[in-house]
Design an enzyme around this catalytic site. Structure first.
Site, short mmCIF file in Angstrom:
data_model
loop_
_atom_site.label_atom_id
_atom_site.label_comp_id
_atom_site.label_asym_id
_atom_site.label_seq_id
_atom_site.Cartn_x
_atom_site.Cartn_y
_atom_site.Cartn_z
N ASP A 96 -33.90 17.57 -35.33
CA ASP A 96 -33.89 18.92 -35.89
C ASP A 96 -33.54 18.98 -37.36
O ASP A 96 -33.61 20.04 -37.97
CB ASP A 96 -32.88 19.79 -35.12
CG ASP A 96 -31.44 19.44 -35.46
OD1 ASP A 96 -30.66 20.37 -35.72
OD2 ASP A 96 -31.11 18.24 -35.48
N ASP A 109 -34.21 13.70 -39.90
CA ASP A 109 -35.08 13.27 -38.81
C ASP A 109 -36.56 13.27 -39.21
O ASP A 109 -37.39 12.76 -38.45
CB ASP A 109 -34.90 14.18 -37.59
CG ASP A 109 -33.52 14.06 -36.98
OD1 ASP A 109 -33.06 12.92 -36.80
OD2 ASP A 109 -32.90 15.10 -36.69
N ASP A 158 -32.21 12.84 -31.23
CA ASP A 158 -31.04 13.03 -32.07
C ASP A 158 -29.95 13.68 -31.21
O ASP A 158 -30.23 14.14 -30.10
CB ASP A 158 -31.42 13.91 -33.26
CG ASP A 158 -30.26 14.17 -34.19
OD1 ASP A 158 -29.47 13.25 -34.41
OD2 ASP A 158 -30.14 15.31 -34.68
#
Length: 647
Positions: free
Chosen positions: A540, A544, A346
């Site tokens: 995080d 996700d 990410d």
């Protein structure tokens, strides 16, 4: 050893587990108490034996060691019997049962207890790893709003979110969560959408814009209309994806179970052959003597040293990782991370700080200082509720003296007002174009959020608002490549242009932005469908969580990451530093080497002593010495992991 300690997987299926499924979870003390009692009694019994206590003989000695044996032995004996009843004869439970009972038949009571105690301790290590690896998705469940303020019978009333019908009008107060997906009826709203997009920057939305369940209303009372039922809302879909992705994870049996399926029948048949076959070849055959030799053979064949050496190696790796700020939720993930060849991450909160600040200030008017330029801008932004204003106001100086008047907000474009008797425009290119103000061509290549300022109908300059890269972001990518990872990708909920720029700056192979959780999931599923591709995903946010669950190794940033991401992930980077990703891979590889060294050592010594035992050249005490020696060497080898440096 992949995912035997899977998140929603029943621990009772572990190859080494002696714990039966319980209606309610046991406390840690109750789980470890049998092994503690047996170990304490074994030590005391060996003490009595060593000092030849007069009372410790005959039936008293036998009863003492039987009492020491029962707490750890009975669960194994029961499991062996239940497996046999189901037609599964050759298990490690049967081997442990025959070998330890054989030790008692031979009068070697301490050996019988010791083997079962060490075996049970190894099982408890595995049980503990499985328990820690289970997914706790309660935080995600808590993120789903349970009640909604719905307009019914000419009044807003609190009702369960599950009962809200599509099309009903809902009121959301400041600080409350959007209960269902819908569209905004109010003029504007400021929302924290981190639960869905993973982006920490608040979003400004306007009438008719889409709202997602789980987003938090930051400013004022707003009204919305539900467009989806509660079960179809964004948060509910994410929860469903987490559960389904976890269920789709492949389950690989622990090494010792595979080993036992071959090893156990071979040992049992060899012991049987050692008892009976000499009758046809030895002139002075005595059944009792050969039975005695076969029982010694079985005791020697106990996989005690192997059971100890494997968890010792893995827990040495787990301890080393923990001291480096990396939490592996089970020994199996140390194994799997060594096979990773594709890393996907990410953006916000993973390689960037997730804190938006002024990155660049450009003043276009020659007679205007940067300080005065910012004073005009800050005076206007003080009148704004737009999320970007917060980043600009952090620049504010104590001696800022300008005040804005006649401020009007132009939806989706910016602000118009007066400061120090000058006409001020603050906003985007659309606002400048609407007012006939020419914008410098250099702004066309800027992909980050940009706030432009015009003073008295003349372009005065602009500021660039952007997220900052973490201090070790560049180092992290370099080290991941040095670790032998062939592909590095980025998936983000942020704008694609910003995502691409960040990826280019870091030297990442490919990137995709503007993705919702299901889009990220699709991308990782596509990667995993490629032959010989093992994917590690680093993220995080709540958004996700599904990808973390689906990937072969899910890694969460633990310092600032959401509770759901941390609980769903297989590995947690507690320091929030992306440079720890490559370190986790290197620790996994070092651990795997140590474990296989221990396995090779255990097999080698065991094979040698088994051959000696079959030939009548090894006694029970030599077998014990071989086990203890191998265990000691395994311990020393595992301790090396604590002193290694992976920088």
């Amino acid at each position: 050893m992949k995912k035997e300690d899977d998140h929603i997987h029943d621990t009772s299926d572990s190859c080494c587990s002696t714990q039966k499924p319980q209606p309610r979870p046991k406390s840690s003390l109750r789980i470890y108490l049998p092994a503690i009692i047996s170990f304490a009694m074994l030590v005391m019994g060996l003490f009595f034996d060593g000092f030849e206590m007069g009372f410790f003989k005959g039936w008293i000695r036998l009863v003492w060691f039987l009492l020491a044996y029962f707490p750890v032995g009975l669960p194994v004996l029961r499991e062996a019997w239940e497996r046999i009843a189901k037609g599964d004869f050759f298990t490690e439970f049967l081997l442990m049962s025959i070998a330890t009972l054989g030790a008692f038949v031979l009068g070697e009571y301490p050996e019988g207890v010791a083997v079962m105690v060490f075996y049970s301790i190894g099982e408890l290590f595995q049980h503990d790893a499985v328990k820690k690896a289970r997914t706790n998705i309660q935080a995600l469940l808590d993120a789903r709003p349970r009640e909604a303020l719905v307009f019914r019978n000419d009044n807003f009333v609190n009702v369960p979110s599950e009962t809200v019908r599509i099309g009903e009008r809902i009121q959301v107060r400041t600080g409350e969560k959007i209960p269902l997906d819908g569209v905004l009826l109010s003029e504007k709203a400021s929302l924290n959408t981190a639960a869905i997009t993973g982006e920490s920057r608040p979003d400004a939305v306007y009438r008719g814009d889409q709202l997602y369940a789980g987003s938090i209303n930051l400013d004022g009372v707003i009204e919305m209309r539900a467009t989806k039922a509660f079960k179809d809302s964004s948060i509910a879909r994410i929860l469903d994806m987490v559960q389904n992705a976890t269920a789709r994870k492949s389950k690989t049996e622990l090494f010792i179970r595979k080993f036992a399926r071959v090893y156990t029948p071979i040992v049992v048949y060899l012991a049987l052959a050692l008892t009976l076959l000499p009758y046809f070849f030895v002139d002075d055959y005595v059944f009792r003597d050969w039975l005695y030799r076969a029982l010694i053979f079985l005791v020697i064949s106990c996989p005690c040293a192997l059971v100890i050496s494997i968890p010792l190696g893995y827990f040495g790796g787990l301890g080393a990782a923990s001291r480096n700020g990396i939490l592996f939720k089970g020994a199996s993930f140390l194994d799997t991370i060594t096979k990773v060849n594709t890393v996907v991450m990410d953006k916000t909160g993973t390689v960037t700080k997730g804190i938006f600040k002024i990155k660049k200030i450009v003043v276009a008017q020659k007679n205007l200082s940067e300080t005065d330029f910012m004073r005009y801008l800050i005076a206007m932004e003080e009148q704004s509720t737009h999320p970007i204003a917060q980043a600009i106001l952090e620049y504010k100086k104590e001696n800022d003296r300008f005040k804005a008047t006649e401020v009007v907000e132009i939806a989706g474009k910016g602000l118009k007002g007066k400061v120090d008797n000058k006409g001020i425009l603050v906003g985007n290119k659309g606002l400048m174009a609407d007012n006939g103000i020419e914008v410098p061509p250099e702004t066309d290549g800027i992909v980050e959020t940009m706030v432009m300022v015009a003073i008295d109908q003349e372009f005065a300059g602009y500021v660039v608002i952007a997220d900052e890269l973490k201090a070790d972001a560049h180092q992290a990518i370099q080290q991941i490549r040095q670790a032998g990872i062939s592909q590095i990708g980025m998936l983000s909920g942020d704008k694609d242009s910003i995502t691409q720029k960040t990826a280019d700056e870091l030297g990442i192979d490919w990137a995709k932005g503007g993705l919702l959780p299901e889009d990220k999931l699709d991308e990782v599923e596509r990667l995993k469908s490629r032959p010989n591709t093992v994917v590690a995903y680093i993220g995080d946010g709540i958004n996700d969580a599904p990808v973390l669950a689906l990937s072969d190794v899910g890694m969460a940033m633990g310092g600032l990451g959401s509770d759901v991401a941390i609980e769903t992930a297989d590995v947690v980077i507690q320091t929030d530093q992306p440079s720890r990703i490559s370190r986790a891979i290197r620790i996994g590889r070092s651990t795997r080497r140590v474990v296989w060294q221990n396995i090779g050592l255990a097999f080698g010594v065991k094979a040698l002593v088994l051959i000696l035992g079959a030939g009548g050249l090894a006694t029970m005490w030599e077998a014990v010495f071989a086990d203890v020696g191998v265990a000691l060497l395994a311990i020393l080898n595992a301790v090396r992991l604590q002193r290694m440096n992976w920088d």
